[in-house]
Design a protein around this motif. Structure first.
Motif, PDB file in Angstrom:
ATOM      1  N   ILE A 219      17.800  -7.863   4.118  1.00  0.00           N
ATOM      2  CA  ILE A 219      17.328  -6.679   3.395  1.00  0.00           C
ATOM      3  C   ILE A 219      18.233  -5.510   3.784  1.00  0.00           C
ATOM      4  CG2 ILE A 219      15.348  -5.207   2.890  1.00  0.00           C
ATOM      5  CD1 ILE A 219      15.010  -8.228   2.188  1.00  0.00           C
ATOM      6  N   THR A 220      18.797  -4.855   2.781  1.00  0.00           N
ATOM      7  CA  THR A 220      19.724  -3.750   3.038  1.00  0.00           C
ATOM      8  C   THR A 220      19.112  -2.429   2.604  1.00  0.00           C
ATOM      9  OG1 THR A 220      20.786  -4.070   0.884  1.00  0.00           O
ATOM     10  CG2 THR A 220      21.728  -5.246   2.768  1.00  0.00           C
ATOM     11  N   ALA A 221      19.618  -1.365   3.188  1.00  0.00           N
ATOM     12  CA  ALA A 221      19.142  -0.023   2.837  1.00  0.00           C
ATOM     13  C   ALA A 221      19.692   0.370   1.465  1.00  0.00           C
ATOM     14  CB  ALA A 221      19.584   0.980   3.894  1.00  0.00           C
ATOM     15  N   PRO A 222      18.830   0.736   0.524  1.00  0.00           N
ATOM     16  CA  PRO A 222      19.317   1.140  -0.801  1.00  0.00           C
ATOM     17  C   PRO A 222      19.916   2.552  -0.796  1.00  0.00           C
ATOM     18  CG  PRO A 222      16.931   1.305  -0.716  1.00  0.00           C
ATOM     19  CD  PRO A 222      17.361   0.727   0.604  1.00  0.00           C
ATOM     20  N   PHE A 223      19.746   3.255   0.328  1.00  0.00           N
ATOM     21  CA  PHE A 223      20.288   4.604   0.473  1.00  0.00           C
ATOM     22  C   PHE A 223      20.517   4.852   1.965  1.00  0.00           C
ATOM     23  CE2 PHE A 223      15.697   4.539  -0.185  1.00  0.00           C
ATOM     24  CZ  PHE A 223      15.234   5.000   1.036  1.00  0.00           C
ATOM     25  N   GLY A 224      21.353   5.815   2.296  1.00  0.00           N
ATOM     26  CA  GLY A 224      21.612   6.123   3.692  1.00  0.00           C
ATOM     27  C   GLY A 224      20.607   7.116   4.240  1.00  0.00           C
ATOM     28  N   GLY A 225      20.511   7.195   5.561  1.00  0.00           N
ATOM     29  CA  GLY A 225      19.605   8.150   6.180  1.00  0.00           C
ATOM     30  C   GLY A 225      19.246   7.740   7.591  1.00  0.00           C
ATOM     31  N   VAL A 226      18.169   8.338   8.103  1.00  0.00           N
ATOM     32  CA  VAL A 226      17.707   8.077   9.465  1.00  0.00           C
ATOM     33  C   VAL A 226      16.377   7.325   9.395  1.00  0.00           C
ATOM     34  CG1 VAL A 226      16.969   9.100  11.640  1.00  0.00           C
ATOM     35  CG2 VAL A 226      18.871  10.110  10.368  1.00  0.00           C
ATOM     36  N   VAL A 227      16.255   6.255  10.192  1.00  0.00           N
ATOM     37  CA  VAL A 227      15.008   5.484  10.240  1.00  0.00           C
ATOM     38  C   VAL A 227      13.961   6.309  10.973  1.00  0.00           C
ATOM     39  CG1 VAL A 227      13.901   3.367  11.039  1.00  0.00           C
ATOM     40  CG2 VAL A 227      16.283   3.318  10.232  1.00  0.00           C
ATOM     41  N   ARG A 228      12.894   6.686  10.264  1.00  0.00           N
ATOM     42  CA  ARG A 228      11.832   7.500  10.859  1.00  0.00           C
ATOM     43  C   ARG A 228      10.622   6.663  11.280  1.00  0.00           C
ATOM     44  NH1 ARG A 228      14.496  11.490  12.845  1.00  0.00           N
ATOM     45  NH2 ARG A 228      15.341  12.971  11.325  1.00  0.00           N
TER      46      ARG A 228
ATOM     47  N   ALA B 226       0.847  -1.184   0.000  1.00  0.00           N
ATOM     48  CA  ALA B 226       0.000   0.000   0.000  1.00  0.00           C
ATOM     49  C   ALA B 226       0.886   1.238   0.000  1.00  0.00           C
ATOM     50  CB  ALA B 226      -0.881   0.007   1.253  1.00  0.00           C
ATOM     51  N   PRO B 227       0.421   2.311  -0.611  1.00  0.00           N
ATOM     52  CA  PRO B 227       1.241   3.520  -0.636  1.00  0.00           C
ATOM     53  C   PRO B 227       1.529   4.001   0.784  1.00  0.00           C
ATOM     54  CG  PRO B 227      -0.660   3.695  -2.104  1.00  0.00           C
ATOM     55  CD  PRO B 227      -0.868   2.472  -1.281  1.00  0.00           C
ATOM     56  N   VAL B 228       2.760   4.371   1.026  1.00  0.00           N
ATOM     57  CA  VAL B 228       3.134   4.896   2.339  1.00  0.00           C
ATOM     58  C   VAL B 228       3.467   6.369   2.181  1.00  0.00           C
ATOM     59  CG1 VAL B 228       4.833   4.780   4.175  1.00  0.00           C
ATOM     60  CG2 VAL B 228       4.012   2.688   3.131  1.00  0.00           C
ATOM     61  N   PRO B 229       2.774   7.215   2.909  1.00  0.00           N
ATOM     62  CA  PRO B 229       3.083   8.634   2.809  1.00  0.00           C
ATOM     63  C   PRO B 229       4.492   8.913   3.302  1.00  0.00           C
ATOM     64  CG  PRO B 229       1.071   8.206   4.078  1.00  0.00           C
ATOM     65  CD  PRO B 229       1.753   6.907   3.889  1.00  0.00           C
ATOM     66  N   ALA B 230       5.074   9.935   2.816  1.00  0.00           N
ATOM     67  CA  ALA B 230       6.386  10.337   3.304  1.00  0.00           C
ATOM     68  C   ALA B 230       6.297  10.708   4.772  1.00  0.00           C
ATOM     69  CB  ALA B 230       6.889  11.522   2.490  1.00  0.00           C
ATOM     70  N   GLY B 231       7.375  10.493   5.497  1.00  0.00           N
ATOM     71  CA  GLY B 231       7.420  10.856   6.903  1.00  0.00           C
ATOM     72  C   GLY B 231       7.404  12.358   7.066  1.00  0.00           C
ATOM     73  N   PRO B 232       7.418  12.815   8.294  1.00  0.00           N
ATOM     74  CA  PRO B 232       7.318  14.239   8.580  1.00  0.00           C
ATOM     75  C   PRO B 232       8.371  15.069   7.873  1.00  0.00           C
ATOM     76  CG  PRO B 232       7.158  12.929  10.590  1.00  0.00           C
ATOM     77  CD  PRO B 232       7.503  11.999   9.507  1.00  0.00           C
ATOM     78  N   ALA B 233       9.537  14.454   7.640  1.00  0.00           N
ATOM     79  CA  ALA B 233      10.597  15.229   7.003  1.00  0.00           C
ATOM     80  C   ALA B 233      10.853  14.739   5.584  1.00  0.00           C
ATOM     81  CB  ALA B 233      11.876  15.143   7.838  1.00  0.00           C
ATOM     82  N   GLY B 234       9.858  14.025   4.991  1.00  0.00           N
ATOM     83  CA  GLY B 234       9.995  13.614   3.603  1.00  0.00           C
ATOM     84  C   GLY B 234      10.775  12.334   3.409  1.00  0.00           C
ATOM     85  N   GLY B 235      10.633  11.344   4.322  1.00  0.00           N
ATOM     86  CA  GLY B 235      11.353  10.084   4.191  1.00  0.00           C
ATOM     87  C   GLY B 235      10.854   9.260   3.020  1.00  0.00           C
ATOM     88  N   ARG B 236      11.622   8.253   2.669  1.00  0.00           N
ATOM     89  CA  ARG B 236      11.268   7.372   1.551  1.00  0.00           C
ATOM     90  C   ARG B 236      10.993   5.970   2.077  1.00  0.00           C
ATOM     91  NH1 ARG B 236      16.445   8.055  -2.061  1.00  0.00           N
ATOM     92  NH2 ARG B 236      15.483   6.348  -3.233  1.00  0.00           N
ATOM     93  N   PRO B 237       9.939   5.300   1.583  1.00  0.00           N
ATOM     94  CA  PRO B 237       9.644   3.944   2.051  1.00  0.00           C
ATOM     95  C   PRO B 237      10.650   2.937   1.491  1.00  0.00           C
ATOM     96  CG  PRO B 237       8.128   4.555   0.312  1.00  0.00           C
ATOM     97  CD  PRO B 237       8.928   5.781   0.615  1.00  0.00           C
ATOM     98  N   LEU B 238      10.975   1.926   2.289  1.00  0.00           N
ATOM     99  CA  LEU B 238      11.805   0.813   1.845  1.00  0.00           C
ATOM    100  C   LEU B 238      10.870  -0.355   1.575  1.00  0.00           C
ATOM    101  CD1 LEU B 238      14.469  -0.724   1.423  1.00  0.00           C
ATOM    102  CD2 LEU B 238      14.517  -1.153   3.889  1.00  0.00           C
ATOM    103  N   PRO B 239      10.654  -0.727   0.301  1.00  0.00           N
ATOM    104  CA  PRO B 239       9.719  -1.811  -0.010  1.00  0.00           C
ATOM    105  C   PRO B 239      10.354  -3.183   0.169  1.00  0.00           C
ATOM    106  CG  PRO B 239      10.607  -0.900  -2.037  1.00  0.00           C
ATOM    107  CD  PRO B 239      11.200  -0.094  -0.905  1.00  0.00           C
ATOM    108  N   SER B 240       9.521  -4.166   0.469  1.00  0.00           N
ATOM    109  CA  SER B 240      10.003  -5.536   0.569  1.00  0.00           C
ATOM    110  C   SER B 240      10.234  -6.090  -0.830  1.00  0.00           C
ATOM    111  CB  SER B 240       8.983  -6.412   1.307  1.00  0.00           C
ATOM    112  OG  SER B 240       9.402  -7.757   1.284  1.00  0.00           O
TER     113      SER B 240
END
Length: 593
Positions: free
Chosen positions: A564-573, A515-529
């Motif tokens: 499952i690895t992170a395709p990009f770096g960042g902070v888990v929101r 299901a579509p996941v809205p961006a987090g408060p600071a514009g995060g990106r979803p990590l799909p399975s």
């Protein structure tokens, strides 16, 4: 005279319906089977132990005891994967010893013991334990074709098995690769040079099986494996009735009455109807291409099932082409459990990811490290580097690197353990066995078979995402609800004025849909399975900073642990799943800013 081992209670249904035959459908046939004069009935081991608990909500030990009570004259046989026992990894020696002891106590008369790499170091502990029980121990050659697998090597290996104390030798041709000429030569040499009884096991996948059995008998084979006709052919064994009839009146006469099979055949014809929807046309047909990709019968039906779950059955042919490439990379292992599962699953990963070894299972890494034993041929340095980097390779017997496991299992699950067999179930499959022993396991439905409706499930909310990511629970919108430990995505809309509520059945357990996941408060990106599976372990928490390619979650899919690895770096929101939860491919797992 040639004797028959009947496989309908184990390998036949493992090969055709992914090991889903239930004990309730075996019971009407057990006394009839016992009266036929078989050499043995193969009833346990292989994938049955896992499937009983994982898919059928059955205790595999109770299945064995029930069969033993009904079968009083005929020997019961099991398939044992050496140091892997009935699992997909090596277990410590204390687990091996206790498993074999309890299997004998609960009714096993013949232990067919093999190793996927034909590495005697992986078989010696299980063989010693089985010999100690006083039962018949059958050392097994995992037969395959490759540049490094020769007849001389197979005969030498059989001699090593005899030296370890085995009472007979089985040629286990799990993919239907053994042709009549090769069978004649190998059986003849084994009878002459090893001087033990020889049993031949094959599958009908390539279309060679019945010719091969006649050649085996003529060369001096003592026993062949067959399956009653309703569950024979395709990726299963040759039909018992046909082999008995074909050998009648020859020097290979089985001594069994072909006419006596009619009541048994009738029982299993009715059983087969119940499971018809589970039999894939791919598993039923003759496929001469198996001589190229060498996937065994049991693995082929499981591969079809796994691709269907991943909604990737359209990539079946691509996977079959990738399997021999992966096998070559891995040093030509015989494709039998667990190496068939490791190679097959890695081939699926390569195809789904669109890049070879972009996703690598834990088991693939362990195999390359040497934790499954000595590979038949060396693994190319570039492949090894890509899979394990600079990690050290295990030397010597893999079992020597494992510390005893049972004391920790007894302590960790002391509230669940009611009998000694429970300890072993928990050692082999901790999460699956714990679910069964705690009474939470439910048998999966049989396609096309109506079952009694279960009590209505109570919906419970999942851990709430960040406020900006959900709508108010007071109004219409899209929500996630949890039912019996499974998470569903549902759309809620207001009822039209004057409309009567519609009674809806409780939904079947299913993974969380993408299901579509809205961006987090600071514009995060979803990590799909990337796969359909079950969340095995979440490796990060909200607020953690992750680097590109860092492991963030382990997903159990296709019986393997997939990192499952992170395709990009960042902070888990946000973390949108929890351990034990089923997820669909493309379902969001977490949000990373």
């Amino acid at each position: 005279m040639v004797k028959i081992t009947e496989t309908i209670l184990r390998d036949a249904h493992q090969s055709l319906i992914a090991t889903r035959l239930r004990l309730e459908d075996m019971l009407p046939a057990l006394e009839l089977l016992d009266q036929m004069g078989y050499h043995s009935l193969e009833v346990w081991g292989g994938a049955t132990f896992d499937s009983c608990m994982r898919f059928l909500a059955e205790d595999p030990w109770e299945r064995l005891r029930t069969i033993r009570r009904a079968v009083k004259k005929t020997k019961l046989q099991m398939l044992l994967r050496g140091q892997n026992l009935v699992g997909y990894r090596h277990y410590a020696d204390d687990v091996v010893d206790r498993f074999v002891e309890l299997a004998a106590k609960n009714g096993i008369d013949i232990f067919r013991i093999f190793d996927a790499l034909n590495d005697t170091r992986n078989m010696e502990q299980a063989i010693r334990a089985a010999v100690k029980t006083g039962k018949h121990v059958q050392g097994t050659i995992s037969y395959t074709l490759s540049p490094v697998h020769t007849e001389d090597a197979f005969v030498k290996f059989a001699g090593e098995l005899k030296a370890l104390g085995c009472h007979s030798i089985c040629i286990k041709d799990m993919a239907g690769l053994l042709d009549p000429a090769a069978c004649t030569s190998l059986v003849s040499r084994l009878k002459k040079e090893v001087a033990l009884p020889v049993q031949v096991h094959t599958h009908c996948t390539s279309g060679l099986a019945q010719m091969t059995y006649f050649a085996a008998a003529a060369a001096g084979a003592d026993v062949v494996d067959c399956a009653l006709s309703p569950f024979s052919g395709g990726t299963s064994q040759p039909p018992t009735e046909s082999v008995v009839f074909g050998f009648a009146g020859t020097p290979h006469d089985t001594g069994m009455d072909p006419a006596a099979f009619k009541p048994l055949t009738a029982v299993f014809k009715d059983v087969r109807k119940k499971y018809d929807a589970m039999v894939s046309p791919i598993s039923e047909r003759v496929d001469v291409d198996v001589l190229i990709y060498q996937i065994p019968g049991g693995m082929l039906s499981n591969l079809v099932s796994q691709l269907e779950k991943q909604k990737k059955l359209d990539r079946y042919e691509d996977v079959l082409l990738e399997v021999p490439r992966v096998r070559t990379d891995m040093g030509y292992p015989p494709l039998v459990t667990p190496t068939s599962q490791i190679v097959g699953t890695q081939a699926v990963m390569n195809v789904i990811a669109g890049e070879r070894y972009k996703m690598i299972t834990k088991e693939t890494k362990e195999y390359v490290r040497g934790m499954y034993g000595r590979t038949p041929a060396p693994i190319p340095a570039d492949i090894r580097k890509k899979i394990i980097g600079d990690e050290p390779v295990v030397e010597g017997r893999p079992g020597d690197h494992l510390k005893p496991e049972l004391p920790e299992i007894r302590e960790k699950y002391k509230d669940l353990i009611k009998k000694e067999e429970d300890v072993i179930s928990l050692a082999l499959y901790p999460e699956v066995a714990a679910k069964l022993l705690s009474g939470q396991a439910e048998a999966e439905p049989i396609p096309g078979v109506k079952t009694a409706p279960s009590a209505p499930a109570t919906a419970a909310p999942v851990a709430a995402p960040a406020p900006a990511a959900v709508q108010s629970a007071a109004g219409p919108g899209r929500y996630q609800v949890q039912v019996n430990g499974r998470v569903f995505t549902v759309d809620v809309a207001p009822l039209a004025a004057g409309a009567a509520p519609v009674a809806m059945p409780a939904p079947a357990a299913a993974p969380v849909a993408a299901a579509p996941v809205p961006a987090g408060p600071a514009g995060g990106r979803p990590l799909p399975s990337p796969l359909q599976g079950t969340v095995f372990k979440v490796l990060v928490k909200v607020g953690d900073r992750v680097e590109i390619n860092q492991r963030v979650l382990i997903l159990e899919a296709m019986k393997m642990e997939n990192e499952i690895t992170a395709p990009f770096g960042g902070v888990v929101r946000q973390i949108l799943v929890k351990e034990g939860q089923g997820v669909d491919a493309d379902a969001p797992l977490m949000v990373i800013e």
